[in-house]
Design an enzyme around this catalytic site. Structure first.
Site, PDB file in Angstrom:
ATOM      1  N   TYR A 121      -8.030   9.708   8.678  1.00 12.69           N
ATOM      2  CA  TYR A 121      -8.369   8.825   9.932  1.00 12.69           C
ATOM      3  C   TYR A 121      -9.385   9.574  10.958  1.00 12.69           C
ATOM      4  O   TYR A 121     -10.400   8.893  11.230  1.00 12.69           O
ATOM      5  CB  TYR A 121      -6.988   8.549  10.485  1.00 12.69           C
ATOM      6  N   LYS A 171       5.635   7.141  11.795  1.00  9.36           N
ATOM      7  CA  LYS A 171       4.894   7.909  12.569  1.00  9.36           C
ATOM      8  C   LYS A 171       5.881   8.456  13.625  1.00  9.36           C
ATOM      9  O   LYS A 171       5.526   9.638  14.134  1.00  9.36           O
ATOM     10  CB  LYS A 171       3.763   7.229  12.986  1.00  9.36           C
ATOM     11  N   GLU A 221     -10.009   4.446   5.923  1.00  7.93           N
ATOM     12  CA  GLU A 221      -9.408   4.613   7.344  1.00  7.93           C
ATOM     13  C   GLU A 221     -10.153   5.229   8.275  1.00  7.93           C
ATOM     14  O   GLU A 221     -10.179   4.874   9.714  1.00  7.93           O
ATOM     15  CB  GLU A 221      -8.007   5.426   7.162  1.00  7.93           C
ATOM     16  N   GLY A 226       1.125  -0.976  11.702  1.00  4.16           N
ATOM     17  CA  GLY A 226       0.524  -2.123  11.278  1.00  4.16           C
ATOM     18  C   GLY A 226      -0.156  -2.029   9.601  1.00  4.16           C
ATOM     19  O   GLY A 226      -0.198  -0.693   9.205  1.00  4.16           O
ATOM     20  N   HIS A 242      -9.887  -3.303   9.710  1.00  6.68           N
ATOM     21  CA  HIS A 242      -9.889  -3.355   8.092  1.00  6.68           C
ATOM     22  C   HIS A 242     -10.161  -4.652   7.504  1.00  6.68           C
ATOM     23  O   HIS A 242     -10.611  -4.468   6.196  1.00  6.68           O
ATOM     24  CB  HIS A 242      -8.378  -2.890   7.842  1.00  6.68           C
ATOM     25  N   GLN A 293       0.843  -1.128  -0.135  1.00  8.62           N
ATOM     26  CA  GLN A 293       0.047   0.011  -0.030  1.00  8.62           C
ATOM     27  C   GLN A 293       0.870   1.330  -0.016  1.00  8.62           C
ATOM     28  O   GLN A 293       1.826   1.030   0.616  1.00  8.62           O
ATOM     29  CB  GLN A 293      -0.956  -0.024   1.202  1.00  8.62           C
ATOM     30  N   HIS A 327      -7.539  -2.066  15.089  1.00  7.42           N
ATOM     31  CA  HIS A 327      -7.599  -1.246  14.004  1.00  7.42           C
ATOM     32  C   HIS A 327      -7.388  -2.267  12.685  1.00  7.42           C
ATOM     33  O   HIS A 327      -8.324  -2.195  11.783  1.00  7.42           O
ATOM     34  CB  HIS A 327      -6.399  -0.051  14.128  1.00  7.42           C
ATOM     35  N   GLU A 328      -6.159  -2.883  12.860  1.00  9.80           N
ATOM     36  CA  GLU A 328      -5.994  -3.535  11.485  1.00  9.80           C
ATOM     37  C   GLU A 328      -6.957  -4.726  11.587  1.00  9.80           C
ATOM     38  O   GLU A 328      -7.320  -4.972  10.224  1.00  9.80           O
ATOM     39  CB  GLU A 328      -4.422  -4.442  11.726  1.00  9.80           C
ATOM     40  N   GLU A 336      -2.936  -4.162   7.226  1.00  8.65           N
ATOM     41  CA  GLU A 336      -3.979  -5.113   7.103  1.00  8.65           C
ATOM     42  C   GLU A 336      -4.039  -6.150   6.169  1.00  8.65           C
ATOM     43  O   GLU A 336      -5.107  -6.364   5.541  1.00  8.65           O
ATOM     44  CB  GLU A 336      -5.229  -4.202   7.275  1.00  8.65           C
ATOM     45  N   ASP A 372       0.479   8.626  -1.182  1.00  9.81           N
ATOM     46  CA  ASP A 372       1.033   8.775   0.204  1.00  9.81           C
ATOM     47  C   ASP A 372       0.656  10.122   0.794  1.00  9.81           C
ATOM     48  O   ASP A 372       0.659  10.220   2.128  1.00  9.81           O
ATOM     49  CB  ASP A 372       2.587   8.734   0.239  1.00  9.81           C
TER      50      ASP A 372
END
Ligand code: BES
Ligand code: ZN
Length: 632
Positions: free
Chosen positions: A414, A589, A349, A300, A330, A172, A326-327, A302, A406
């Site tokens: 999110y 992040k 997201e 993470g 997904h 991704q 979260h994952e 997914e 990106d």
């Protein structure tokens, strides 16, 4: 026939919106289209792929590859079952930095002509393969090059075990095309099978049905029977073992990491139960995790059936497991119902963050989820500030044409996405909203959808012409307008109210050691650190550090947050820990805010560059592409 297919068809024929084709006529041949053809013709144009799925589309991939750690190359063949919908004489795949050796057609493997078109920034080159109107099978012989940005090849030194090399992919958003020639658009789904040859002492896993044990041949086979978009193609190779959690869940990790991971994620089975209770059956059979070495650029990813996760969530106290929720979420929002283009990324997201918080609420209560919401809201405010209140990139529906997708990866998708859904929930009530979300997942299961299709579904199923509800939901304000609409509700947290009290006492002179911080989780600590004033005295920094041991924290979130005031206030006692962190951890992040804080002063910039020079070989291309830009 799926009743919702009817729904989609009825919709597209009546409304068409900005979809590519609106009639039942094939735009190329002018013949009446089958349902399948109409589906494809309806697909919105994806500006980040060269493929023309309305003409010729891949349905199934058979991958037969070998992984060479010596050469750092994946090579082999990708055989596609295709559908030549328009009876055209060409099918187009996406590639970026791939070496294409040969292309064959049909079972009999007849060589055909092909060309790589002009390379475009971010997108790579279209692979145009000459086919016949009745071609069903296309085999592409290829190998990856040093430019395969999806791949990170780790030396033994970069792993926990230090004995064997390791490889993982990150496809991704549009990096699948750097390791497989593929129609690399989230609007196109394929099933796949794969044969992967790796060094005998290593094991391979994919986003598919996986082995649970190493074999002696180094040859592994995989099967993914549910159709997935290309960005969910994933492979990892290394010295790994498997341990089960529940009947349907388990963990892959290096032997040195497995026990810590089994402890940390012991509740993943409960998460799965909670998720199913909320939004319906889990559609992918198994749900496993793969814990990667620390250079993994994300928290993470997914990948279906096998979420890839950073080891930086191994906090020893299960405090960072919302990432797993979260994952896992997904598996519905994203993997089952997929954003059709990267402009609709918030559908993946925003829904996932909303769902993640619901899972956490189910497991740990509302007060817990409230903390996550407040932290998320703070992230959102920071992003709004950074991008500017009028920035077009603060709308939910993005326009990423000509840019790297990106760039859409911000907290707008999110947290503004989540806030929009929470707002709808508030307006119609939880019960009705849950019913709606359930229906949404079922209706669009194994399909791609875009913002307009979602909004139409929302109007039809939930708003139902009620103008007052429509006004309160305020689609225009949330989806197409920059910033946050007036009607947004700022989240609050009772547990954070106590943090604020402690903070105020401290600011008024109470020594840190005397604050009531009993039972604080990493979220409370994170909130506390984020509250710290821009300017602090060396005594204040030392007082906090002595009382709470931030510099030596084993919690990556706390540590990464603490480095920001440490940098700002030139608290050099944290320098060593920061350097160690920056050279070990590759999670973007964390890296970006730390480097950003460093480069704010000339001395900091020098320091940042020196650390980066050392650390860069340890980072994935996803992280270096951002950091190179920042530090140049
Ligand atoms: N799918 C994303 C990661 C991603 C998005 C990779 C876009 C490449 C392009 C994943 O689900 C994600 O959101 N990861 C977050 C963790 C989460 C708890 C917010 C991350 O990695 O920080
Ligand atoms: Zn996500």
């Amino acid at each position: 026939m799926n009743p919702y297919r009817n729904y989609l068809l009825g919709f597209s024929l009546a409304g068409c919106l900005q979809l590519a084709a609106c009639s039942t006529q094939n735009p190329v041949t002018n013949e009446t289209m089958t349902t399948q053809e109409q589906d494809i013709a309806k697909a919105p144009v994806d500006v980040h792929s060269f493929a023309k799925p309305a003409e010729a589309v891949a349905r199934h991939l058979d991958l037969d590859i070998a992984v060479s750690f010596d050469q750092k190359v994946i090579s082999g063949k990708a055989t596609y079952q295709i559908e030549n919908l328009a009876k055209t004489n060409q099918i187009i795949f996406d590639t970026r930095g791939l070496k294409i050796e040969q292309v064959y057609l049909g079972e009999e493997q007849t060589p055909t002509t092909f060309r790589l078109g002009k390379e475009k920034e971010f997108l790579g080159s279209p692979l145009e393969v000459d086919i016949q109107p009745d071609t069903r099978l296309v085999t592409i012989l290829y190998s990856t090059t040093a430019n395969a940005d999806a791949l990170q090849w780790l030396s033994p030194q970069q792993t926990a075990g230090k004995k064997h090399p390791f490889l993982f992919t990150q496809s991704q958003a549009i990096l699948a095309r750097t390791w497989i020639p593929i129609q690399d658009s989230p609007g196109i789904r394929i099933t796949y099978s794969a044969k992967v040859k790796v060094p005998k002492e290593l094991m391979a896993v994919m986003s598919a049905e996986n082995p649970q044990q190493k074999n002696t041949t180094g040859e592994y086979t995989f099967e993914m029977r549910q159709a997935i978009p290309s960005y969910l193609m994933a492979l990892s190779v290394g010295d790994m073992v498997f341990k089960p959690i529940g009947k349907q869940t388990g963990i892959y990790a290096e032997p040195a990491t497995i026990d810590a991971a089994v402890y940390e994620f012991a509740e993943m089975d409960k998460m799965l139960v909670a998720a199913e209770k909320l939004y319906g059956k889990y559609r992918w059979d198994r749900y496993d995790l793969l814990v990667l070495p620390p250079s993994f650029p994300f928290g993470g990813m997914e990948n279906p059936r096998l979420t890839f996760v950073t080891p930086t969530v191994l906090a020893k106290d299960r405090s960072l497991t919302s990432l797993i929720a979260h994952e896992l979420a997904h598996s519905w929002s994203g993997n089952l119902v997929t954003n059709a283009t990267w402009d609709d990324f918030w559908l993946n997201e925003g829904f996932t963050v909303y769902f993640e918080r619901r899972i956490m609420e189910e497991l740990y209560g509302k007060e817990y989820a409230d903390m996550l919401n407040v932290l998320g809201y703070q992230d959102l405010q920071n992003t709004l500030e950074e991008l500017g209140p009028q920035s077009e990139d603060t709308r939910l529906k993005l326009d990423l044409e000509g840019r790297n997708p990106d760039e859409g990866l911000t907290d707008i998708a999110y947290e503004k996405g989540n806030a929009f859904l929470q707002n709808i929930e508030r307006v119609v009530g939880r019960e009705r909203f849950d019913q709606f979300v359930n229906e949404y997942f079922q209706t669009f299961a194994f399909q791609s959808t875009n913002t307009d299709l979602f909004l139409d579904f929302l109007r039809k199923e939930l708003i139902q012409g009620d103008e007052k509800v429509a006004e309160q939901i305020n689609i225009e304000g949330w989806v197409y307008t920059p910033g946050l609409p007036e009607n947004h509700v700022k989240p609050t947290s009772s547990r954070f109210a106590q943090v604020a009290d402690a903070y105020t006492s401290w600011k008024n002179g109470k020594p840190a050691a005397q604050l009531n911080t009993k039972d604080w989780s990493s979220h409370e600590w994170l909130h506390f650190i984020r509250m710290l004033p821009e300017q602090m005295t060396p005594q204040q920094m030392a007082d906090l550090d002595k009382a709470f041991g931030f510099t030596n924290s084993g919690n990556s979130e706390v540590l990464a947050a603490w480095f920001i005031p440490a940098i700002r206030n030139n608290y050099t006692s944290a320098d060593k820990a920061m350097e160690t962190f920056l050279t070990n951890v590759g999670r973007r992040k964390f890296l970006v805010p730390i480097y950003k804080a460093l480069i704010a002063t000339p001395e900091g910039k020098t320091k940042a560059r020196a650390i980066y020079a050392k650390a860069r070989p340890n980072y994935h291309a996803v992280s270096t592409s951002t950091l190179d830009e920042m530090l140049k």
